[in-house]
Motif scaffolding. Structure first.
Motif, PDB file in Angstrom:
ATOM      1  N   VAL A 179      47.074  31.747  53.866  1.00  0.00           N
ATOM      2  CA  VAL A 179      45.739  31.481  53.318  1.00  0.00           C
ATOM      3  C   VAL A 179      44.886  32.749  53.349  1.00  0.00           C
ATOM      4  O   VAL A 179      44.185  33.074  52.379  1.00  0.00           O
ATOM      5  CB  VAL A 179      45.054  30.347  54.112  1.00  0.00           C
ATOM      6  CG1 VAL A 179      43.600  30.191  53.674  1.00  0.00           C
ATOM      7  CG2 VAL A 179      45.798  29.037  53.921  1.00  0.00           C
ATOM      8  N   GLU A 180      44.937  33.472  54.430  1.00  0.00           N
ATOM      9  CA  GLU A 180      44.163  34.707  54.547  1.00  0.00           C
ATOM     10  C   GLU A 180      44.640  35.752  53.544  1.00  0.00           C
ATOM     11  O   GLU A 180      43.835  36.468  52.929  1.00  0.00           O
ATOM     12  CB  GLU A 180      44.257  35.246  55.976  1.00  0.00           C
ATOM     13  CG  GLU A 180      43.499  34.386  56.989  1.00  0.00           C
ATOM     14  CD  GLU A 180      43.716  34.848  58.425  1.00  0.00           C
ATOM     15  OE1 GLU A 180      44.438  35.849  58.623  1.00  0.00           O
ATOM     16  OE2 GLU A 180      43.172  34.202  59.338  1.00  0.00           O
ATOM     17  N   ASP A 181      45.963  35.853  53.368  1.00  0.00           N
ATOM     18  CA  ASP A 181      46.506  36.802  52.404  1.00  0.00           C
ATOM     19  C   ASP A 181      46.077  36.435  50.982  1.00  0.00           C
ATOM     20  O   ASP A 181      45.714  37.313  50.188  1.00  0.00           O
ATOM     21  CB  ASP A 181      48.031  36.832  52.506  1.00  0.00           C
ATOM     22  CG  ASP A 181      48.658  37.774  51.494  1.00  0.00           C
ATOM     23  OD1 ASP A 181      48.427  38.991  51.592  1.00  0.00           O
ATOM     24  OD2 ASP A 181      49.372  37.276  50.587  1.00  0.00           O
ATOM     25  N   GLN A 182      46.107  35.142  50.664  1.00  0.00           N
ATOM     26  CA  GLN A 182      45.691  34.707  49.328  1.00  0.00           C
ATOM     27  C   GLN A 182      44.213  34.995  49.092  1.00  0.00           C
ATOM     28  O   GLN A 182      43.831  35.468  48.011  1.00  0.00           O
ATOM     29  CB  GLN A 182      45.984  33.213  49.153  1.00  0.00           C
ATOM     30  CG  GLN A 182      47.457  32.879  49.040  1.00  0.00           C
ATOM     31  CD  GLN A 182      47.703  31.400  48.822  1.00  0.00           C
ATOM     32  OE1 GLN A 182      46.831  30.563  49.098  1.00  0.00           O
ATOM     33  NE2 GLN A 182      48.885  31.056  48.339  1.00  0.00           N
ATOM     34  N   ALA A 183      43.373  34.716  50.082  1.00  0.00           N
ATOM     35  CA  ALA A 183      41.941  34.982  49.937  1.00  0.00           C
ATOM     36  C   ALA A 183      41.691  36.471  49.715  1.00  0.00           C
ATOM     37  O   ALA A 183      40.855  36.859  48.893  1.00  0.00           O
ATOM     38  CB  ALA A 183      41.183  34.489  51.165  1.00  0.00           C
ATOM     39  N   ARG A 184      42.420  37.306  50.442  1.00  0.00           N
ATOM     40  CA  ARG A 184      42.274  38.757  50.270  1.00  0.00           C
ATOM     41  C   ARG A 184      42.678  39.179  48.865  1.00  0.00           C
ATOM     42  O   ARG A 184      41.961  39.959  48.208  1.00  0.00           O
ATOM     43  CB  ARG A 184      43.130  39.487  51.308  1.00  0.00           C
ATOM     44  CG  ARG A 184      43.130  41.017  51.136  1.00  0.00           C
ATOM     45  CD  ARG A 184      44.154  41.678  52.042  1.00  0.00           C
ATOM     46  NE  ARG A 184      45.502  41.193  51.787  1.00  0.00           N
ATOM     47  CZ  ARG A 184      46.253  41.592  50.754  1.00  0.00           C
ATOM     48  NH1 ARG A 184      45.780  42.468  49.876  1.00  0.00           N
ATOM     49  NH2 ARG A 184      47.475  41.123  50.604  1.00  0.00           N
ATOM     50  N   ARG A 185      43.810  38.672  48.392  1.00  0.00           N
ATOM     51  CA  ARG A 185      44.291  39.057  47.063  1.00  0.00           C
ATOM     52  C   ARG A 185      43.349  38.559  45.965  1.00  0.00           C
ATOM     53  O   ARG A 185      43.143  39.227  44.946  1.00  0.00           O
ATOM     54  CB  ARG A 185      45.705  38.516  46.846  1.00  0.00           C
ATOM     55  CG  ARG A 185      46.750  39.247  47.684  1.00  0.00           C
ATOM     56  CD  ARG A 185      48.022  38.444  47.851  1.00  0.00           C
ATOM     57  NE  ARG A 185      48.603  38.078  46.562  1.00  0.00           N
ATOM     58  CZ  ARG A 185      49.448  37.054  46.388  1.00  0.00           C
ATOM     59  NH1 ARG A 185      49.779  36.286  47.423  1.00  0.00           N
ATOM     60  NH2 ARG A 185      49.943  36.800  45.206  1.00  0.00           N
ATOM     61  N   ILE A 186      42.758  37.390  46.184  1.00  0.00           N
ATOM     62  CA  ILE A 186      41.787  36.881  45.210  1.00  0.00           C
ATOM     63  C   ILE A 186      40.544  37.763  45.209  1.00  0.00           C
ATOM     64  O   ILE A 186      40.020  38.134  44.152  1.00  0.00           O
ATOM     65  CB  ILE A 186      41.431  35.410  45.519  1.00  0.00           C
ATOM     66  CG1 ILE A 186      42.627  34.497  45.199  1.00  0.00           C
ATOM     67  CG2 ILE A 186      40.209  34.966  44.704  1.00  0.00           C
ATOM     68  CD1 ILE A 186      42.438  33.061  45.620  1.00  0.00           C
ATOM     69  N   ARG A 187      40.061  38.137  46.404  1.00  0.00           N
ATOM     70  CA  ARG A 187      38.889  39.019  46.495  1.00  0.00           C
ATOM     71  C   ARG A 187      39.144  40.332  45.758  1.00  0.00           C
ATOM     72  O   ARG A 187      38.280  40.842  45.048  1.00  0.00           O
ATOM     73  CB  ARG A 187      38.548  39.321  47.960  1.00  0.00           C
ATOM     74  CG  ARG A 187      37.870  38.216  48.709  1.00  0.00           C
ATOM     75  CD  ARG A 187      37.230  38.733  50.000  1.00  0.00           C
ATOM     76  NE  ARG A 187      38.198  39.356  50.894  1.00  0.00           N
ATOM     77  CZ  ARG A 187      38.901  38.705  51.816  1.00  0.00           C
ATOM     78  NH1 ARG A 187      38.755  37.395  51.953  1.00  0.00           N
ATOM     79  NH2 ARG A 187      39.744  39.343  52.603  1.00  0.00           N
ATOM     80  N   GLU A 188      40.340  40.866  45.922  1.00  0.00           N
ATOM     81  CA  GLU A 188      40.673  42.155  45.315  1.00  0.00           C
ATOM     82  C   GLU A 188      40.924  42.038  43.818  1.00  0.00           C
ATOM     83  O   GLU A 188      40.696  42.990  43.067  1.00  0.00           O
ATOM     84  CB  GLU A 188      41.903  42.751  46.001  1.00  0.00           C
ATOM     85  CG  GLU A 188      41.661  43.128  47.462  1.00  0.00           C
ATOM     86  CD  GLU A 188      42.938  43.549  48.173  1.00  0.00           C
ATOM     87  OE1 GLU A 188      44.034  43.408  47.575  1.00  0.00           O
ATOM     88  OE2 GLU A 188      42.850  44.016  49.326  1.00  0.00           O
ATOM     89  N   GLY A 189      41.380  40.861  43.383  1.00  0.00           N
ATOM     90  CA  GLY A 189      41.771  40.706  41.988  1.00  0.00           C
ATOM     91  C   GLY A 189      40.701  40.164  41.065  1.00  0.00           C
ATOM     92  O   GLY A 189      40.760  40.369  39.855  1.00  0.00           O
ATOM     93  N   LEU A 190      39.709  39.477  41.631  1.00  0.00           N
ATOM     94  CA  LEU A 190      38.669  38.896  40.785  1.00  0.00           C
ATOM     95  C   LEU A 190      37.734  39.969  40.250  1.00  0.00           C
ATOM     96  O   LEU A 190      37.367  40.902  40.967  1.00  0.00           O
ATOM     97  CB  LEU A 190      37.843  37.869  41.568  1.00  0.00           C
ATOM     98  CG  LEU A 190      38.472  36.508  41.858  1.00  0.00           C
ATOM     99  CD1 LEU A 190      37.447  35.608  42.513  1.00  0.00           C
ATOM    100  CD2 LEU A 190      39.002  35.856  40.599  1.00  0.00           C
ATOM    101  N   PRO A 191      37.309  39.820  38.999  1.00  0.00           N
ATOM    102  CA  PRO A 191      36.300  40.739  38.474  1.00  0.00           C
ATOM    103  C   PRO A 191      34.954  40.439  39.128  1.00  0.00           C
ATOM    104  O   PRO A 191      34.687  39.299  39.508  1.00  0.00           O
ATOM    105  CB  PRO A 191      36.264  40.394  36.985  1.00  0.00           C
ATOM    106  CG  PRO A 191      36.659  38.952  36.933  1.00  0.00           C
ATOM    107  CD  PRO A 191      37.676  38.783  38.022  1.00  0.00           C
ATOM    108  N   ALA A 202      28.821  37.219  38.130  1.00  0.00           N
ATOM    109  CA  ALA A 202      27.815  36.279  38.622  1.00  0.00           C
ATOM    110  C   ALA A 202      28.379  34.867  38.696  1.00  0.00           C
ATOM    111  O   ALA A 202      27.787  33.993  39.321  1.00  0.00           O
ATOM    112  CB  ALA A 202      26.596  36.301  37.700  1.00  0.00           C
ATOM    113  N   LEU A 203      29.533  34.644  38.064  1.00  0.00           N
ATOM    114  CA  LEU A 203      30.133  33.314  38.033  1.00  0.00           C
ATOM    115  C   LEU A 203      31.180  33.132  39.122  1.00  0.00           C
ATOM    116  O   LEU A 203      31.874  32.130  39.151  1.00  0.00           O
ATOM    117  CB  LEU A 203      30.771  33.065  36.658  1.00  0.00           C
ATOM    118  CG  LEU A 203      29.807  33.183  35.478  1.00  0.00           C
ATOM    119  CD1 LEU A 203      30.561  33.008  34.170  1.00  0.00           C
ATOM    120  CD2 LEU A 203      28.687  32.162  35.584  1.00  0.00           C
ATOM    121  N   ASP A 204      31.318  34.111  40.023  1.00  0.00           N
ATOM    122  CA  ASP A 204      32.294  34.001  41.103  1.00  0.00           C
ATOM    123  C   ASP A 204      31.991  32.779  41.972  1.00  0.00           C
ATOM    124  O   ASP A 204      30.837  32.465  42.259  1.00  0.00           O
ATOM    125  CB  ASP A 204      32.250  35.248  42.005  1.00  0.00           C
ATOM    126  CG  ASP A 204      32.893  36.455  41.352  1.00  0.00           C
ATOM    127  OD1 ASP A 204      33.620  36.269  40.366  1.00  0.00           O
ATOM    128  OD2 ASP A 204      32.659  37.572  41.833  1.00  0.00           O
TER     129      ASP A 204
END
Length: 511
Positions: free
Chosen positions: A394-406, A409-411
């Motif tokens: 879960v922590e790895d996925q959250a990190r990868r999402i943080r790094e991959g999301l543009p 304002a819609l985050d």
């Protein structure tokens, strides 16, 4: 309103009120009583579950029915449930091919309502060849029992909650507490046995029963968005029972959570950028005259809502509702004018239109009652995909999402928090998982994908067409799904395929 039964015309294999027909096509062992059941078509009024369906079903050209299916296909003699059906019967004579079964996606959207909306403009060439049929997947809408987790009051209250602040242990604990309580309510209000058998694995089996009782040797299917996952699963389970499939707004059948979150976020960012580029050319654009600054302008409008909701008439506009409303409008260019006007109203302190747009997305009627769209969405997701319970993952996925999301304002702020989601607390095991489908013997199918689709990015359609060895029709447009919409090019190509099995040439593009 009195129920009417339509049984004057009998086509080979078509069930008639009062007696079972012969099954059409192969029947899985032990399911004969379902494949041969009579179906009583009647007026649709009593099938309405909300204001929208009540209006749509008030049409004498529509007929509705209930299909009996086993709750658990491994126990065909056990508990039975019913699937809501709606039909507009138009095809007669030698040109009739059969029924076209439609599903609008979600998961959680009503196929009956979708068919009723399509029926308003159901014209030749399709109307002359197909009866139009929509069904509510198990647990959804008029199907019984329906998935139910939160009360209407619960949902209103949830929408007003501010986003969780930060990403630390306190944020994790708060989100997980809320998710666990949500799941407990789903179990209490729906039952674990129903939740265990609510997924796509079982929906496609219901759809094959439906094919038989409609009298169709082969299935003709039109699936939008998540409806493409239903179509893909049906194709894999019953490849020999398919005549034609149009899969529009495709879901990648082998997409993982991180790739899906990043892909969809990039899709909505691309759609917002296209909206902003068009908006700033107009003198009344709420985002100003510089497209490069549009994102910052939107952020400045929405950020204060995290701590102080805006006036929305007799209700309050929350940050969550405002983001939901913006996303709703990014699904189609036809809503861009509405989005601009609603943002201009927000600048003036008026959030009423944004609340109405959020209500539309969330299935809330003017009477304050909600359709069960989002409860069903969660229930299906949690049995369709394996849960993630390993905190390191879960922590790895959250990190990868943080790094991959543009940066946008819609985050979704909570997407960055390494918390267990609802599915981690789900009381029953998953019944499916993402994978590349194996479909030997499947006839050629047609996949439609829009280059500017925010919800199911274009590349997902490319992958699905390849996985099914189908033909891809590319639509150059900023919209989620395209068939039976504004493009004659798309509509003509889809109709030619469904009626005559004539597929567009590889590489065909429409706009």
């Amino acid at each position: 309103m009195l129920a009417l039964t339509a049984c004057s015309t009998v086509v080979q294999g078509t069930p008639v009120a009062g007696g079972a027909a012969k099954p059409v096509g192969p029947v899985p062992p032990g399911l004969e009583k379902f494949y041969t059941q009579p179906v009583n078509w009647e007026a649709c009024a009593k099938y309405a579950t909300d204001e929208t369906s009540s209006t749509l079903y008030d049409d004498d050209a529509l007929r509705c029915a209930r299909l009996r299916v086993p709750l658990d296909y491994a126990k065909p003699d056990g508990r039975e449930i019913t699937i809501g059906l709606l039909r507009k019967k138009t095809a007669t004579g030698a040109g009739r091919i059969g029924s076209l079964v439609v599903n609008p996606g979600g998961p959680g959207q009503s196929g009956m309502q979708s068919a009723a909306q399509l029926a308003e403009e159901w014209d030749d060439p399709l109307a002359g060849r197909f009866d139009l049929v929509g069904f509510d997947p198990r647990g959804v809408g008029s199907s019984e029992p329906a998935v139910k987790c939160l009360t209407d009051k619960d949902k209103d209250a949830e929408r007003l909650e501010p986003p969780v602040a930060g990403t630390g242990p306190e944020a994790v604990a708060a989100i997980e507490k809320e998710n666990k309580e949500y799941v407990d309510k789903c179990v209490a209000n729906t039952g674990a046995e129903v939740l265990a058998n609510i997924g796509t694995r079982d929906v496609v089996k219901d759809m094959d029963v439906l094919r038989s009782v409609l009298g169709d040797q082969k299935l003709n299917y039109l699936g939008f968005s998540y409806g493409t996952r239903i179509g893909t699963a049906y194709a894999e389970t019953f490849p020999g029972n398919v005549r034609a499939m149009v899969l529009d707004g495709a879901v990648d059948p082998n997409e993982d959570r991180v790739a899906g979150a990043i892909g969809q976020a990039n899709g909505f960012k691309k759609a917002f950028d296209a909206f902003a580029a068009a908006c700033v050319l107009e003198p009344d654009c709420a985002l100003g005259a510089d497209a490069a600054q549009a994102e910052a302008k939107l952020d400045a409008m929405l950020e204060p809502l995290k701590t102080k909701p805006a006036n929305g008439g007799d209700r309050l506009l929350s940050y969550s509702d405002a983001v939901t409303a913006v996303l709703q409008c990014l699904y189609s260019e036809q809503l861009w004018d509405t989005l601009n006007k609603s943002l201009a109203d927000l600048v003036k302190g008026d959030g009423q239109v944004l609340i109405q747009l959020a209500d539309l997305y969330l299935g809330r009627g003017e009477d304050g009652k909600y359709a069960n769209i989002h409860d069903a969405f969660t229930a299906v997701q949690c049995v369709d995909d394996p849960p993630v319970k390993d905190r390191a993952v879960v922590e790895d996925q959250a990190r990868r999402i943080r790094e991959g999301l543009p940066k946008s304002a819609l985050d979704d702020d909570e997407a960055f928090v390494a918390a267990l989601d609802e599915c981690a607390f789900w009381p029953v095991p998953n019944t499916s998982q993402p994978h590349d489908p194996k479909v030997p013997g499947l006839p050629k199918v047609m996949v439609i994908s829009s280059t500017g689709d925010p919800a199911t990015p274009y590349e997902s359609g490319v992958k699905l067409a390849k996985a099914l060895s189908g033909v891809l029709l590319t639509v150059e447009a900023n919209s989620h799904t395209a068939f039976l919409g504004e493009s004659d090019c798309v509509n003509d190509a889809g109709a030619a395929y469904l009626t005559d099995l004539k597929l567009p040439a590889e590489g065909t593009k429409c706009s």
